[in-house]
Design a protein around this motif. Structure first.
Motif, PDB file in Angstrom:
ATOM      1  N   GLY A   1     124.973   0.961   1.544  1.00  0.00           N
ATOM      2  CA  GLY A   1     125.744  -0.117   0.957  1.00  0.00           C
ATOM      3  C   GLY A   1     124.959  -1.353   0.584  1.00  0.00           C
ATOM      4  O   GLY A   1     125.547  -2.366   0.198  1.00  0.00           O
ATOM      5  N   SER A   2     123.647  -1.290   0.634  1.00  0.00           N
ATOM      6  CA  SER A   2     122.818  -2.461   0.322  1.00  0.00           C
ATOM      7  C   SER A   2     122.695  -2.666  -1.188  1.00  0.00           C
ATOM      8  O   SER A   2     122.712  -1.710  -1.969  1.00  0.00           O
ATOM      9  CB  SER A   2     121.422  -2.305   0.918  1.00  0.00           C
ATOM     10  OG  SER A   2     121.472  -2.230   2.317  1.00  0.00           O
ATOM     11  N   ILE A   3     122.537  -3.930  -1.584  1.00  0.00           N
ATOM     12  CA  ILE A   3     122.259  -4.289  -2.977  1.00  0.00           C
ATOM     13  C   ILE A   3     120.864  -4.898  -3.002  1.00  0.00           C
ATOM     14  O   ILE A   3     120.652  -6.013  -2.503  1.00  0.00           O
ATOM     15  CB  ILE A   3     123.274  -5.304  -3.542  1.00  0.00           C
ATOM     16  CG1 ILE A   3     124.715  -4.854  -3.260  1.00  0.00           C
ATOM     17  CG2 ILE A   3     123.038  -5.504  -5.027  1.00  0.00           C
ATOM     18  CD1 ILE A   3     125.119  -3.565  -3.919  1.00  0.00           C
ATOM     19  N   VAL A   4     119.910  -4.164  -3.561  1.00  0.00           N
ATOM     20  CA  VAL A   4     118.514  -4.597  -3.540  1.00  0.00           C
ATOM     21  C   VAL A   4     118.220  -5.386  -4.807  1.00  0.00           C
ATOM     22  O   VAL A   4     118.182  -4.834  -5.909  1.00  0.00           O
ATOM     23  CB  VAL A   4     117.566  -3.400  -3.400  1.00  0.00           C
ATOM     24  CG1 VAL A   4     116.111  -3.859  -3.422  1.00  0.00           C
ATOM     25  CG2 VAL A   4     117.860  -2.637  -2.109  1.00  0.00           C
ATOM     26  N   THR A   5     118.013  -6.695  -4.649  1.00  0.00           N
ATOM     27  CA  THR A   5     117.763  -7.585  -5.778  1.00  0.00           C
ATOM     28  C   THR A   5     116.315  -8.047  -5.861  1.00  0.00           C
ATOM     29  O   THR A   5     115.924  -8.656  -6.850  1.00  0.00           O
ATOM     30  CB  THR A   5     118.669  -8.828  -5.691  1.00  0.00           C
ATOM     31  OG1 THR A   5     118.362  -9.536  -4.475  1.00  0.00           O
ATOM     32  CG2 THR A   5     120.133  -8.431  -5.690  1.00  0.00           C
ATOM     33  N   ARG A   6     115.543  -7.795  -4.782  1.00  0.00           N
ATOM     34  CA  ARG A   6     114.126  -8.182  -4.775  1.00  0.00           C
ATOM     35  C   ARG A   6     113.324  -7.096  -4.069  1.00  0.00           C
ATOM     36  O   ARG A   6     113.882  -6.255  -3.362  1.00  0.00           O
ATOM     37  CB  ARG A   6     113.927  -9.533  -4.087  1.00  0.00           C
ATOM     38  CG  ARG A   6     114.352  -9.557  -2.638  1.00  0.00           C
ATOM     39  CD  ARG A   6     114.140 -10.942  -2.027  1.00  0.00           C
ATOM     40  NE  ARG A   6     114.996 -11.930  -2.656  1.00  0.00           N
ATOM     41  CZ  ARG A   6     114.977 -13.216  -2.355  1.00  0.00           C
ATOM     42  NH1 ARG A   6     114.127 -13.668  -1.436  1.00  0.00           N
ATOM     43  NH2 ARG A   6     115.788 -14.061  -2.965  1.00  0.00           N
ATOM     44  N   SER A   7     112.029  -7.116  -4.272  1.00  0.00           N
ATOM     45  CA  SER A   7     111.182  -6.047  -3.752  1.00  0.00           C
ATOM     46  C   SER A   7     111.163  -6.018  -2.226  1.00  0.00           C
ATOM     47  O   SER A   7     111.318  -7.051  -1.559  1.00  0.00           O
ATOM     48  CB  SER A   7     109.758  -6.204  -4.292  1.00  0.00           C
ATOM     49  OG  SER A   7     109.742  -5.998  -5.694  1.00  0.00           O
ATOM     50  N   VAL A   8     110.973  -4.815  -1.691  1.00  0.00           N
ATOM     51  CA  VAL A   8     110.997  -4.565  -0.254  1.00  0.00           C
ATOM     52  C   VAL A   8     109.594  -4.178   0.205  1.00  0.00           C
ATOM     53  O   VAL A   8     109.008  -3.238  -0.343  1.00  0.00           O
ATOM     54  CB  VAL A   8     111.993  -3.439   0.086  1.00  0.00           C
ATOM     55  CG1 VAL A   8     111.959  -3.100   1.576  1.00  0.00           C
ATOM     56  CG2 VAL A   8     113.402  -3.818  -0.363  1.00  0.00           C
ATOM     57  N   PRO A   9     109.011  -4.869   1.200  1.00  0.00           N
ATOM     58  CA  PRO A   9     107.662  -4.521   1.668  1.00  0.00           C
ATOM     59  C   PRO A   9     107.638  -3.135   2.311  1.00  0.00           C
ATOM     60  O   PRO A   9     108.666  -2.631   2.773  1.00  0.00           O
ATOM     61  CB  PRO A   9     107.359  -5.606   2.715  1.00  0.00           C
ATOM     62  CG  PRO A   9     108.344  -6.686   2.479  1.00  0.00           C
ATOM     63  CD  PRO A   9     109.567  -6.032   1.918  1.00  0.00           C
ATOM     64  N   PRO A  10     106.458  -2.524   2.381  1.00  0.00           N
ATOM     65  CA  PRO A  10     106.343  -1.246   3.090  1.00  0.00           C
ATOM     66  C   PRO A  10     106.748  -1.377   4.556  1.00  0.00           C
ATOM     67  O   PRO A  10     106.647  -2.449   5.151  1.00  0.00           O
ATOM     68  CB  PRO A  10     104.847  -0.913   2.964  1.00  0.00           C
ATOM     69  CG  PRO A  10     104.367  -1.711   1.793  1.00  0.00           C
ATOM     70  CD  PRO A  10     105.185  -2.961   1.784  1.00  0.00           C
ATOM     71  N   PHE A  11     107.218  -0.274   5.115  1.00  0.00           N
ATOM     72  CA  PHE A  11     107.557  -0.181   6.544  1.00  0.00           C
ATOM     73  C   PHE A  11     108.562  -1.265   6.962  1.00  0.00           C
ATOM     74  O   PHE A  11     108.385  -1.954   7.955  1.00  0.00           O
ATOM     75  CB  PHE A  11     106.289  -0.251   7.402  1.00  0.00           C
ATOM     76  CG  PHE A  11     105.284   0.806   7.048  1.00  0.00           C
ATOM     77  CD1 PHE A  11     105.401   2.098   7.547  1.00  0.00           C
ATOM     78  CD2 PHE A  11     104.220   0.515   6.193  1.00  0.00           C
ATOM     79  CE1 PHE A  11     104.491   3.072   7.206  1.00  0.00           C
ATOM     80  CE2 PHE A  11     103.296   1.496   5.852  1.00  0.00           C
ATOM     81  CZ  PHE A  11     103.436   2.778   6.355  1.00  0.00           C
ATOM     82  N   SER A  12     109.608  -1.380   6.130  1.00  0.00           N
ATOM     83  CA  SER A  12     110.662  -2.360   6.394  1.00  0.00           C
ATOM     84  C   SER A  12     112.021  -1.683   6.347  1.00  0.00           C
ATOM     85  O   SER A  12     112.189  -0.640   5.710  1.00  0.00           O
ATOM     86  CB  SER A  12     110.627  -3.489   5.350  1.00  0.00           C
ATOM     87  OG  SER A  12     109.389  -4.166   5.356  1.00  0.00           O
ATOM     88  N   VAL A  13     112.984  -2.307   7.015  1.00  0.00           N
ATOM     89  CA  VAL A  13     114.386  -1.910   6.914  1.00  0.00           C
ATOM     90  C   VAL A  13     115.150  -3.100   6.350  1.00  0.00           C
ATOM     91  O   VAL A  13     115.031  -4.223   6.860  1.00  0.00           O
ATOM     92  CB  VAL A  13     114.972  -1.514   8.277  1.00  0.00           C
ATOM     93  CG1 VAL A  13     116.447  -1.126   8.135  1.00  0.00           C
ATOM     94  CG2 VAL A  13     114.179  -0.363   8.899  1.00  0.00           C
TER      95      VAL A  13
END
Length: 208
Positions: free
Chosen positions: A172-184
């Motif tokens: 259900g997440s809305i990803v609007t910006r980049s996500v670093p490696p090894f992250s939740v």
């Protein structure tokens, strides 16, 4: 190289570009004409052991790339679309039930995408209030999903974002910006709630 030259010439001649586009894409259904879809077997690049189920809507055109890697699968009732940008899927990756993926998108190896996920590198232009949104065309920004990422059900990944290696996008997440490696990440907009600390060798809870 020849393909790029043809694209460049078409952009320089809007009338010819319009004719060619209508020959390839249905102007109302906005999907490849049936006679183009008949030849998809000739221009889609499929890896060994890859699977695309029959119910998948394949809005795939010959003027942009589509690659499905070895032993990767696109599950039932998904829509895959490269009409406005390349769609590249690596090896041993799974596109879950009912996904919509619109290029430009690059998905790495060993990526798991759950059900009803939307991943779109396309946005509709809207800035001119004197024109309809539909008449203003679209803009694109590439999406990159690195190896071993897990995208939870009902998530939305927006244009221009990057999902780092071994990251998890909660359902259900809305990803609007980049996500670093090894992250939740979780929420709307998605925020980092955990990251892996390689010195401590454990996941650190960042949720306040």
């Amino acid at each position: 190289m020849k393909t790029q030259q043809i694209k460049k010439r078409l952009k320089q001649n809007p009338y010819i570009k319009h004719l060619v586009l209508n020959f390839i894409m249905h102007p109302v259904k906005t999907r490849p004409q049936w006679w183009i879809r008949m030849f998809q077997f000739a221009y889609l690049k499929r890896g060994k052991g890859s699977v695309i189920y029959h119910s998948v809507r394949k809005d795939l055109v010959p003027f942009n790339r589509f690659v499905l890697g070895n032993y990767s699968i696109v599950e039932d009732f998904s829509c895959i679309n490269n009409a406005v940008g390349d769609l590249i899927i690596g090896n041993n990756s799974r596109i879950g039930l009912g996904n919509t993926i619109i290029g430009p998108v690059k998905i790495g190896n060993e990526v798991n995408i759950a059900q009803n996920v939307v991943i779109s590198g396309l946005n509709h232009n809207f800035l001119d209030p004197d024109k309809t949104i539909a008449s203003q065309g679209v803009s694109t920004l590439s999406i990159l999903i690195e190896d071993d990422a897990w995208i939870g059900a009902n998530s939305v990944i927006l244009a221009g974002t990057k999902i780092g290696k071994h990251s998890v996008i909660a359902a259900g997440s809305i990803v609007t910006r980049s996500v670093p490696p090894f992250s939740v990440v979780a929420g709307n907009p998605a925020k980092i709630i955990k990251q892996y600390d390689f010195e401590k060798k454990e996941w650190i809870n960042l949720k306040s």
